[in-house]
Motif scaffolding. Structure first.
Motif, PDB file in Angstrom:
ATOM      1  N   GLU C  38       0.823  -1.211   0.000  1.00 10.77           N
ATOM      2  CA  GLU C  38       0.000   0.000   0.000  1.00 10.77           C
ATOM      3  C   GLU C  38       0.858   1.261   0.000  1.00 10.77           C
ATOM      4  O   GLU C  38       0.510   2.260  -0.597  1.00 10.77           O
ATOM      5  CB  GLU C  38      -0.907   0.017   1.242  1.00 10.77           C
ATOM      6  CG  GLU C  38      -1.788   1.239   1.405  1.00 10.77           C
ATOM      7  CD  GLU C  38      -2.996   1.242   0.474  1.00 10.77           C
ATOM      8  OE1 GLU C  38      -3.307   0.175  -0.090  1.00 10.77           O
ATOM      9  OE2 GLU C  38      -3.613   2.308   0.312  1.00 10.77           O
ATOM     10  N   GLY C  39       1.985   1.220   0.715  1.00 11.37           N
ATOM     11  CA  GLY C  39       2.753   2.437   0.959  1.00 11.37           C
ATOM     12  C   GLY C  39       3.533   2.928  -0.238  1.00 11.37           C
ATOM     13  O   GLY C  39       3.636   4.131  -0.489  1.00 11.37           O
ATOM     14  N   GLY C 236      -1.802   4.726   4.147  1.00 15.22           N
ATOM     15  CA  GLY C 236      -2.106   4.923   2.732  1.00 15.22           C
ATOM     16  C   GLY C 236      -0.784   5.004   1.994  1.00 15.22           C
ATOM     17  O   GLY C 236       0.248   4.604   2.534  1.00 15.22           O
ATOM     18  N   ASP C 237      -0.783   5.509   0.764  1.00 16.53           N
ATOM     19  CA  ASP C 237       0.501   5.506   0.062  1.00 16.53           C
ATOM     20  C   ASP C 237       1.327   6.744   0.413  1.00 16.53           C
ATOM     21  O   ASP C 237       0.869   7.674   1.048  1.00 16.53           O
ATOM     22  CB  ASP C 237       0.315   5.289  -1.440  1.00 16.53           C
ATOM     23  CG  ASP C 237      -0.154   6.520  -2.181  1.00 16.53           C
ATOM     24  OD1 ASP C 237       0.394   7.606  -1.961  1.00 16.53           O
ATOM     25  OD2 ASP C 237      -1.078   6.374  -2.995  1.00 16.53           O
ATOM     26  N   ARG C 238       2.587   6.702  -0.001  1.00 17.87           N
ATOM     27  CA  ARG C 238       3.553   7.687   0.496  1.00 17.87           C
ATOM     28  C   ARG C 238       3.343   9.087  -0.046  1.00 17.87           C
ATOM     29  O   ARG C 238       4.060  10.012   0.335  1.00 17.87           O
ATOM     30  CB  ARG C 238       4.980   7.191   0.212  1.00 17.87           C
ATOM     31  CG  ARG C 238       5.403   7.315  -1.232  1.00 17.87           C
ATOM     32  CD  ARG C 238       6.666   6.517  -1.490  1.00 17.87           C
ATOM     33  NE  ARG C 238       7.322   6.924  -2.711  1.00 17.87           N
ATOM     34  CZ  ARG C 238       8.198   6.180  -3.368  1.00 17.87           C
ATOM     35  NH1 ARG C 238       8.520   4.996  -2.918  1.00 17.87           N
ATOM     36  NH2 ARG C 238       8.757   6.625  -4.468  1.00 17.87           N
ATOM     37  N   ASP C 239       2.352   9.269  -0.930  1.00 15.68           N
ATOM     38  CA  ASP C 239       2.019  10.625  -1.358  1.00 15.68           C
ATOM     39  C   ASP C 239       1.503  11.462  -0.198  1.00 15.68           C
ATOM     40  O   ASP C 239       1.587  12.690  -0.222  1.00 15.68           O
ATOM     41  CB  ASP C 239       0.937  10.592  -2.448  1.00 15.68           C
ATOM     42  CG  ASP C 239       1.530  10.274  -3.808  1.00 15.68           C
ATOM     43  OD1 ASP C 239       2.768  10.266  -3.923  1.00 15.68           O
ATOM     44  OD2 ASP C 239       0.753  10.024  -4.740  1.00 15.68           O
TER      45      ASP C 239
END
Lengths: 375, 375, 375
Positions: C38-39, C236-239
């Protein structure tokens, strides 16, 4: 092993180093159910039951038998029995069953609750007083034109008069801990006091005066000895910015007053941060009271987390009970059973000896507080 | 199941990817007891025993037998036996019992501790060096008028000369991680170096130069390959602002250097945040060393938390031992027993296979480090 | 006890109150393995296997049997079997095995995944739609010169047309939660919309318009009733700046809209903070979906933490599955087994009754969602 520890802990009186009065006069069901919610400042929504949470379940499990009901009695049955006994009898039963030898009572938020002496009388225990800085400040601003001298004088006089053993600050609620903690310049306290008085002098929220109050308390502690200063930390009602009560934000203050006796109360969900400060500063102590009650069946995990990096000589017991006397008993019961569970797990895995487990339980339950508050 | 895993792990040598030297010469009891407190920079208060915490209890449980005492030997008996053997013999026993094949030694904070070669000789293991950026920076500012070129040159020369396998930054202690991580403008490094030199060039705390040092290290890593950069994260002494070492504050830097090999050390109480970064960035690794020792009987829960969102190929073992050689052994012992406990719990519940558990333990204990550091 | 609870929970359909579509068409192994991270927003590094993490191990343990393999089947064998069945058959098997009666589908991030109707058809369940504010905002800025009126109108029209039961914001990804949450001044929405349009009107990241969108949604909720607003929180993702998604940063907004129905999604590692908000505000709910899948064998500890200070009427179930239908099943399976484990532990220790455990599991699994979303 766990049974042996539970039994040993049952017979040892606790010092509840931070507590409030209990209700003695009857109230309605909504008063009771709302008292089981710490975070909200609104009434419960209609569909919700104040019993449907860990605290409510813990009351049904552990307090029901004290009222002659079966464990896990239904919420309606519990309320009915409670009402038929009356608040005074309910309080008498729970307070005397708590196994507490000393109540250190924060009298700064009285509401409908009883006096420290009544708490003591109903439980056959001793009472002691803890003075809340911000309540005194609100008195000082009303009574005097020279706040910067009046507040420290009123603080010392009050402590002497009430034979108080400690002090307490609710800076967490008033400003949070991300303050400029450096010493206020000479004139700034006077100016801030004038601004506050001009605006009506009600609820103190001025950061300069919060800081000044805390520094006055620590100066008095240094001069008189004893008199630990308790900080409300973490879990509380939604008026506070919970994320601004991370106790690590106190670092600048703690570094300046590196020997001061300071108690971090409750701490959830910052108990690891608080434990770290207890290792880093010789005078910093912590408890996880209040949250133990609210976590109910989950409180052993919280107790376990408090037993991480904090030295064992720096942990204290409190209930932070306020209102229904269930909370005065339940805090003690859950602390005893949770501590027994956590420590016996250490012993069973060969990490601790039984002797050590009993010694540490005694330190947390009463000995640390006795030394710190000079009881 | 747990016994089988413990036995298997006992026979597998570990790579301790972040460690310091051990004491070899005798010292007094206060030196020893103070070494069991990481957070405080003051001597222990008189009433407290340096043994009354999880680390002290773990030493009495697991190190006492190595000194021919019973498990849970009393603190006084432990100290007496330790003294009668002498520090050198104590070190020899613990280092050789640790079951470590490779020590990666951060030599940037030597104190009274031994050299990497001595650590290797006493344990029959290999030693490798890790270079601390800030120590080199303090050398570079003293030796050169042109810091912006001198520092990267000194870094590369030192790494070549010492055959170093990695680099380390203590930015956590010097500035915290809430920096402006963008590339410093051309002139700003020169200006910051001039300011620093003019002010005496002692302890580096300038954020521009901390950032510059890290970027120089990552540029060198890209050019030469290997050479992971270790970041001290979380748990440490009270000089640091612990809340400013949340590794999530490194996000801007990590996004810019998305492939860089970076090791987040210790991480407590930010191990979940560190695990997240290890999932989010292909080159980010973590360990929970140092904190394993300090948590003692509670360390399995920390090991379990490190096994959440981090890919298993991104976890490392370290002790971060410094000073008493108990720490070099205990880190390894607690990691082995805690990992066995956590993984066998997964296996018993049918979540993992035994084969998987052994494979993952091998990855964390040595294989990941061998690949990452090119040993 | 745990077996009884597992059996009881197996037969009760869940409401998955936040989910996305599943893949129905075939893809390659890298699509699959990357979907287990996910990240990261990058492809996996070559040496790593997408299976070597808790999610991958959980798929091998619990999804393999649904594809006629042994539990803990090797990654290669799993991939081979999956490929031979084809994505559509794989999806059919997992979706029908999930035991879900209602899917509440966030359609704002479609990718290659199927429509809500297909999800429903393959599983014999009902589908409902949740409208993502930011996707609509990006439509509104493209279609209209008068954004401040166009957005609320488009939101209401879309909800009516799609018979949506809820709304969703990804403010976490676009601005984080440390916004100025006060009501934007009259002209500032118009100005911000003009700036955004002039800059191309792509991905909405303007804090004034994020705030405006959320306030428009809450105003609509108040007028129409129902329509809870879901917030992506935490993992969540690294954004996203994960530390800027601490839900406590929503306090100013929550205090202003103290009765609003708000669901905090995922929440890891801020689940304690989210639970606190669920106690403090009558309309705040939470789940720990998404993270349950990613924690695999460690998910019971997360479920346990969600059962701390949140009232039991405020907890929800979700999978947040997206892509491989393993995630739609696994979320439900891990929630059931983890909840059974946690609650039976409470019962075995005498803290809860069996009746209470079953009742609370039913509330979290479906009853709370049915009441909240008016299904």
């Amino acid at each position: 092993m766990i049974d042996e520890l539970v039994e040993q802990l049952r017979d040892r009186p606790l010092i509840d180093h931070h507590v409030h009065g209990a209700w003695l006069s009857d109230g309605d069901r909504s008063r009771f159910e709302n008292a089981l919610n710490e975070g909200s400042t609104d009434p419960l929504p209609g569909w919700d039951s104040g019993f449907d949470n860990q605290l409510g379940f813990a009351i049904r499990a552990h307090c029901a038998p004290v009222l002659d009901l079966e464990p896990h009695a239904a919420a309606d049955a519990y309320w009915q029995r409670r009402t038929s006994l009356g608040e005074a009898e309910v309080a008498r039963r729970f307070l005397s069953a708590a196994g507490v030898s000393d109540w250190l009572v924060d009298t700064g938020f009285p509401g409908e609750t009883c006096e420290p002496e009544e708490l003591a009388a109903l439980s056959g225990a001793h009472d002691h007083r803890v003075i809340r800085l911000e309540s005194l400040a609100e008195q000082a601003i009303a009574d005097s034109a020279n706040y910067a001298e009046a507040f420290p004088a009123l603080l010392e006089a009050t402590i002497t008069q009430e034979q108080a053993v400690g002090m307490k600050t609710v800076a967490a609620y008033r400003t949070g801990f991300d303050l400029d903690w450096s010493e206020p310049a000479a004139g700034s306290v006077v100016e801030a006091a004038a601004r506050w008085r001009d605006s009506g002098g009600r609820r103190l929220t001025d950061p300069v005066l919060i800081n000044f109050g805390i520094r006055s308390a620590l100066a008095l502690q240094k001069r008189r000895g004893g008199l630990p200063l308790q900080f409300h930390v973490g879990f509380g009602d939604r008026d506070e910015d919970l994320h601004r009560t991370d106790p690590l934000l106190l670092l600048p203050l703690l570094r300046e007053f590196a020997d001061a006796s300071i108690c971090l109360l409750h701490c959830y969900p910052f108990e690891r941060q608080a434990g770290y400060l207890a290792q880093a500063f010789a005078g910093v102590y912590l408890d996880v009271g209040l949250a133990i009650n609210y976590l109910g069946a989950r409180s052993p995990s919280l107790i376990a987390r408090s037993l991480e990096v904090a030295p064992f000589g720096k942990l204290l017991y409190s209930s932070d009970a306020y209102g229904p006397a269930e909370l005065h008993l339940l805090g003690a019961h859950l602390w005893r059973s949770g501590t027994a569970q956590v420590l016996s797990h250490f012993v069973e895995r060969g990490e601790w000896s039984t002797t050590d487990a009993l010694r540490v339980a005694g330190m947390i339950g009463s000995e640390n507080a006795r030394r710190l508050y000079r009881l």
